[in-house]
Design an enzyme around this catalytic site. Structure first.
Site, PDB file in Angstrom:
ATOM      1  N   TYR A 293      32.484  -9.662  -3.783  1.00  0.00           N
ATOM      2  CA  TYR A 293      33.537 -10.174  -4.688  1.00  0.00           C
ATOM      3  C   TYR A 293      34.208  -9.012  -5.408  1.00  0.00           C
ATOM      4  CZ  TYR A 293      35.427 -12.041  -9.091  1.00  0.00           C
ATOM      5  OH  TYR A 293      36.228 -12.323 -10.176  1.00  0.00           O
TER       6      TYR A 293
ATOM      7  N   LYS B 178      38.021  -7.554  -5.226  1.00  0.00           N
ATOM      8  CA  LYS B 178      38.864  -7.480  -6.433  1.00  0.00           C
ATOM      9  C   LYS B 178      39.332  -6.042  -6.695  1.00  0.00           C
ATOM     10  CE  LYS B 178      39.133 -11.714  -8.304  1.00  0.00           C
ATOM     11  NZ  LYS B 178      40.346 -12.347  -8.837  1.00  0.00           N
TER      12      LYS B 178
HETATM   13  P1  NDP Z   1      37.570 -20.776 -10.895  1.00  0.00           P
HETATM   14  O1  NDP Z   1      36.549 -20.521  -9.855  1.00  0.00           O
HETATM   15  O2  NDP Z   1      37.332 -21.789 -11.960  1.00  0.00           O
HETATM   16  O3  NDP Z   1      38.969 -21.134 -10.200  1.00  0.00           O
HETATM   17  C1  NDP Z   1      39.384 -20.511  -9.016  1.00  0.00           C
HETATM   18  C2  NDP Z   1      40.614 -21.216  -8.504  1.00  0.00           C
HETATM   19  O4  NDP Z   1      41.013 -20.600  -7.267  1.00  0.00           O
HETATM   20  C3  NDP Z   1      40.417 -22.703  -8.181  1.00  0.00           C
HETATM   21  O5  NDP Z   1      41.593 -23.388  -8.504  1.00  0.00           O
HETATM   22  C4  NDP Z   1      40.210 -22.689  -6.674  1.00  0.00           C
HETATM   23  O6  NDP Z   1      40.537 -23.905  -6.061  1.00  0.00           O
HETATM   24  C5  NDP Z   1      41.204 -21.611  -6.288  1.00  0.00           C
HETATM   25  N1  NDP Z   1      40.981 -21.043  -4.965  1.00  0.00           N
HETATM   26  C6  NDP Z   1      39.843 -20.543  -4.451  1.00  0.00           C
HETATM   27  N2  NDP Z   1      40.049 -20.074  -3.209  1.00  0.00           N
HETATM   28  C7  NDP Z   1      41.358 -20.288  -2.930  1.00  0.00           C
HETATM   29  C8  NDP Z   1      42.180 -20.056  -1.808  1.00  0.00           C
HETATM   30  N3  NDP Z   1      41.708 -19.489  -0.698  1.00  0.00           N
HETATM   31  N4  NDP Z   1      43.476 -20.419  -1.872  1.00  0.00           N
HETATM   32  C9  NDP Z   1      43.983 -21.005  -2.978  1.00  0.00           C
HETATM   33  N5  NDP Z   1      43.263 -21.281  -4.061  1.00  0.00           N
HETATM   34  C10 NDP Z   1      41.954 -20.921  -4.037  1.00  0.00           C
HETATM   35  O7  NDP Z   1      37.865 -19.347 -11.582  1.00  0.00           O
HETATM   36  P2  NDP Z   1      38.321 -19.017 -13.085  1.00  0.00           P
HETATM   37  O8  NDP Z   1      39.381 -19.948 -13.497  1.00  0.00           O
HETATM   38  O9  NDP Z   1      37.116 -18.817 -13.912  1.00  0.00           O
HETATM   39  O10 NDP Z   1      38.937 -17.550 -12.876  1.00  0.00           O
HETATM   40  C11 NDP Z   1      40.316 -17.366 -12.549  1.00  0.00           C
HETATM   41  C12 NDP Z   1      40.498 -15.995 -11.908  1.00  0.00           C
HETATM   42  O11 NDP Z   1      40.074 -14.979 -12.803  1.00  0.00           O
HETATM   43  C13 NDP Z   1      39.683 -15.778 -10.638  1.00  0.00           C
HETATM   44  O12 NDP Z   1      40.473 -14.976  -9.788  1.00  0.00           O
HETATM   45  C14 NDP Z   1      38.464 -15.015 -11.081  1.00  0.00           C
HETATM   46  O13 NDP Z   1      37.955 -14.229 -10.043  1.00  0.00           O
HETATM   47  C15 NDP Z   1      39.063 -14.180 -12.199  1.00  0.00           C
HETATM   48  N6  NDP Z   1      38.165 -13.808 -13.278  1.00  0.00           N
HETATM   49  C16 NDP Z   1      37.467 -14.779 -13.940  1.00  0.00           C
HETATM   50  C17 NDP Z   1      36.674 -14.447 -15.022  1.00  0.00           C
HETATM   51  C18 NDP Z   1      35.885 -15.471 -15.768  1.00  0.00           C
HETATM   52  O14 NDP Z   1      34.966 -15.071 -16.517  1.00  0.00           O
HETATM   53  N7  NDP Z   1      36.198 -16.758 -15.651  1.00  0.00           N
HETATM   54  C19 NDP Z   1      36.594 -13.042 -15.503  1.00  0.00           C
HETATM   55  C20 NDP Z   1      37.414 -12.122 -14.754  1.00  0.00           C
HETATM   56  C21 NDP Z   1      38.175 -12.510 -13.693  1.00  0.00           C
HETATM   57  P3  NDP Z   1      39.497 -25.160  -5.985  1.00  0.00           P
HETATM   58  O15 NDP Z   1      39.598 -25.815  -7.334  1.00  0.00           O
HETATM   59  O16 NDP Z   1      40.059 -25.943  -4.878  1.00  0.00           O
HETATM   60  O17 NDP Z   1      38.158 -24.554  -5.714  1.00  0.00           O
HETATM   61  P1  GDR Z   2      29.264 -13.300 -13.243  1.00  0.00           P
HETATM   62  O1  GDR Z   2      28.932 -14.739 -13.839  1.00  0.00           O
HETATM   63  O2  GDR Z   2      28.472 -12.972 -12.055  1.00  0.00           O
HETATM   64  O3  GDR Z   2      29.199 -12.348 -14.402  1.00  0.00           O
HETATM   65  O4  GDR Z   2      30.776 -13.504 -12.765  1.00  0.00           O
HETATM   66  P2  GDR Z   2      27.675 -15.694 -13.680  1.00  0.00           P
HETATM   67  O5  GDR Z   2      27.754 -16.650 -14.802  1.00  0.00           O
HETATM   68  O6  GDR Z   2      27.548 -16.227 -12.303  1.00  0.00           O
HETATM   69  O7  GDR Z   2      26.430 -14.681 -13.915  1.00  0.00           O
HETATM   70  C1  GDR Z   2      26.261 -13.969 -15.129  1.00  0.00           C
HETATM   71  C2  GDR Z   2      24.901 -13.300 -15.125  1.00  0.00           C
HETATM   72  O8  GDR Z   2      23.886 -14.298 -15.232  1.00  0.00           O
HETATM   73  C3  GDR Z   2      22.863 -14.015 -14.290  1.00  0.00           C
HETATM   74  N1  GDR Z   2      22.148 -15.250 -13.942  1.00  0.00           N
HETATM   75  C4  GDR Z   2      22.644 -16.293 -13.268  1.00  0.00           C
HETATM   76  N2  GDR Z   2      23.886 -16.539 -12.778  1.00  0.00           N
HETATM   77  C5  GDR Z   2      24.111 -17.724 -12.163  1.00  0.00           C
HETATM   78  N3  GDR Z   2      25.337 -18.008 -11.712  1.00  0.00           N
HETATM   79  N4  GDR Z   2      23.114 -18.653 -11.995  1.00  0.00           N
HETATM   80  C6  GDR Z   2      21.846 -18.443 -12.454  1.00  0.00           C
HETATM   81  O9  GDR Z   2      20.971 -19.275 -12.300  1.00  0.00           O
HETATM   82  C7  GDR Z   2      21.605 -17.209 -13.145  1.00  0.00           C
HETATM   83  N5  GDR Z   2      20.518 -16.698 -13.748  1.00  0.00           N
HETATM   84  C8  GDR Z   2      20.860 -15.511 -14.239  1.00  0.00           C
HETATM   85  C9  GDR Z   2      23.596 -13.390 -13.118  1.00  0.00           C
HETATM   86  O10 GDR Z   2      22.693 -12.690 -12.274  1.00  0.00           O
HETATM   87  C10 GDR Z   2      24.594 -12.502 -13.855  1.00  0.00           C
HETATM   88  O11 GDR Z   2      23.995 -11.288 -14.197  1.00  0.00           O
HETATM   89  C11 GDR Z   2      31.728 -14.215 -13.566  1.00  0.00           C
HETATM   90  C12 GDR Z   2      32.747 -14.861 -12.609  1.00  0.00           C
HETATM   91  O12 GDR Z   2      33.585 -15.692 -13.367  1.00  0.00           O
HETATM   92  C13 GDR Z   2      33.584 -13.811 -11.927  1.00  0.00           C
HETATM   93  O13 GDR Z   2      34.640 -14.446 -11.201  1.00  0.00           O
HETATM   94  C14 GDR Z   2      34.189 -12.884 -12.972  1.00  0.00           C
HETATM   95  O14 GDR Z   2      34.942 -11.877 -12.349  1.00  0.00           O
HETATM   96  C15 GDR Z   2      33.095 -12.281 -13.838  1.00  0.00           C
HETATM   97  O15 GDR Z   2      32.366 -13.337 -14.455  1.00  0.00           O
HETATM   98  C16 GDR Z   2      33.666 -11.400 -14.946  1.00  0.00           C
END
Ligand code: NDP
Ligand code: GDR
Length: 378
Positions: free
Chosen positions: A157, A161
């Site tokens: 991932y 990115k």
């Molecule tokens: P989500 O996983 O909640 O949403 C992702 C969205 O992308 C959904 O609408 C999903 O559709 C859509 N999607 C996935 N694959 C495709 C594809 N191939 N074509 C078109 N649409 C697609 O993510 P967040 O809202 O949390 O995050 C938004 C963006 O910010 C993402 O790019 C993520 O990587 C990035 N990001 C997020 C962070 C966070 O902490 N939330 C931090 C930093 C970056 P569907 O609903 O159909 O699955």
């Molecule tokens: P992250 O978020 O990998 O930081 O990516 P996630 O919440 O999945 O994990 C955060 C941390 O928690 C630990 N962890 C677990 N994680 C998940 N999902 N499930 C578990 O049971 C669990 N137990 C411990 C993980 O190992 C990790 O260290 C998110 C996504 O939104 C990305 O798209 C985005 O880019 C980054 O945040 C910033």
């Protein structure tokens, strides 16, 4: 004339908050949603407008980041002033299982949009926001992380990115496109996907408090993250596209907590105090006491739960390469854009727990009346 925005990933957590925010600012908002075998618009249903009504300000298109011609057609039709590229396979652990798809959607998908802007001659009209991530820092080289900290991605991932980050910079320098990267640290909300750790915790704690689930299984409890609220972060995504010059910004709270801290805070909201025993894969969270005055756990359930192990470590949630610690320095965003987060860690956890408790109460009612309640957890 109202500005026109196009959001990819509009059905996701950030897409839903951003669409609502931009509509509030008077934009006409177009969103790209994927075709799914079931409805997948839960998060944006409150914004839905009947397609038969004229002068809509929220319009959805079917599309996919893996389909160039579809992206070109939508962008040509919509002629957006701003594109927010939020779509991604965004789950870090899942990216180890689907690395090629993740690269296609997250890396090449970004290139496809930038190329569409160029092919359609929209370089001077359309501004582009790329959802970059703190995962770029991966194996961190500096604490806290800021815009100049070197990247060291630790998952398919993050590597995808990284490409998206640099192709945005390159198209800005090569073709003069107004393109920006928001390097966003983790941001959460009641709309967060159920398999990310924060939502997994708040959902499980609410279900445990109502007797719907016995135990929460987690991976690395020591992971440290800088968690903010998605509602605060989408405002910054918009602000970044309103400047005279395109720039990249770190968006974070500047405060760090462990996964274990998050569990304690979520349990505490429900009146549950935990004591932790053991280490590594043997670590467990045991209910030490329950304050039934908080009203979430009944007296009868409190008697049964006290002394029980409700959190266990399951190595299946460990990642082949982990990001142990992330802490952002948002001072540039604060100085240049006047932005700072409004929601504290405690407020974020409380809001998420409250929302999940409401859902759990509905599930409990359904179960009590003899129907099968949704019980999936991962
Ligand atoms: P989500 O996983 O909640 O949403 C992702 C969205 O992308 C959904 O609408 C999903 O559709 C859509 N999607 C996935 N694959 C495709 C594809 N191939 N074509 C078109 N649409 C697609 O993510 P967040 O809202 O949390 O995050 C938004 C963006 O910010 C993402 O790019 C993520 O990587 C990035 N990001 C997020 C962070 C966070 O902490 N939330 C931090 C930093 C970056 P569907 O609903 O159909 O699955
Ligand atoms: P992250 O978020 O990998 O930081 O990516 P996630 O919440 O999945 O994990 C955060 C941390 O928690 C630990 N962890 C677990 N994680 C998940 N999902 N499930 C578990 O049971 C669990 N137990 C411990 C993980 O190992 C990790 O260290 C998110 C996504 O939104 C990305 O798209 C985005 O880019 C980054 O945040 C910033």
């Amino acid at each position: 004339m109202a500005k026109v925005a196009l959001i990819t990933g509009v059905t996701g957590q950030d897409g839903a908050y951003l669409a609502e925010f931009l509509i509030g600012k008077g934009y006409i908002v177009h969103g790209i949603k994927r075709r799914a075998s079931l409805f997948n618009t839960d998060r944006i249903d409150h914004l839905y407008q009947d397609p038969h009504v004229e002068n809509r300000n929220f319009i959805l298109h079917y599309g996919d980041l893996t389909d160039s011609t579809n992206l070109i057609r939508i962008i040509q039709q919509v002629q957006p002033d701003e594109i927010y590229n939020l779509a991604a396979q965004s789950h870090v652990a899942v990216s180890f299982e689907t690395p090629e798809y993740t690269a296609n959607a997250d890396a090449i998908g970004t290139l496809r949009i930038l190329e569409a802007i160029r092919i359609l001659g929209l370089e001077k009209k359309t501004r582009f926001y790329q959802a970059s991530t703190s995962e770029l820092y991966g194996l961190v080289q500096e604490i806290p992380q800021k815009e100049t900290t070197p990247f060291y991605p630790r998952s398919p991932y993050a590597v995808a990115k990284l490409y998206a980050y640099w192709i945005t910079v390159n198209y800005r320098e090569a073709y003069g496109i107004y393109g920006c990267n928001g390097i966003l640290f983790n941001h959460e909300s009641p709309l967060r996907g159920e398999t990310f750790v924060t939502r997994k915790i708040t959902r499980a704690m609410a279900r445990i408090a109502l007797g719907l689930q016995d135990c929460l299984y987690l991976g690395n409890l020591n992971a440290l993250r800088d968690w903010g609220h998605a509602r605060d972060y989408v405002e910054m995504q918009w602000l970044m596209l309103q400047q005279d010059q395109p720039e990249d910004f770190v968006i974070a709270t500047g405060i760090q907590h462990s996964v274990r801290d998050f569990v304690n805070a979520a349990a505490g909201e429900l009146g549950i105090s935990l004591c932790w025993q053991g280490e590594g894969v043997d670590e467990t969270g045991i209910v030490e006491a329950i304050d039934t005055g908080k009203g979430a756990v009944s007296e009868e359930l409190a008697a049964r739960l006290t002394g029980q192990t409700i959190v266990r470590v399951d190595p299946r949630y460990f990642r082949p390469t982990e990001v142990e610690t992330l802490l952002g320095d948002p001072s540039r965003a604060h100085a240049r854009l006047g932005w700072q987060p409004k929601t504290s860690f405690a407020e974020l956890v409380a809001e998420m727990v409250r929302a999940d408790l409401e859902t759990a109460r509905r599930d409990e009612l359904v179960k009590r009346h003899g129907f099968r309640a949704f019980d999936y957890h991962e």
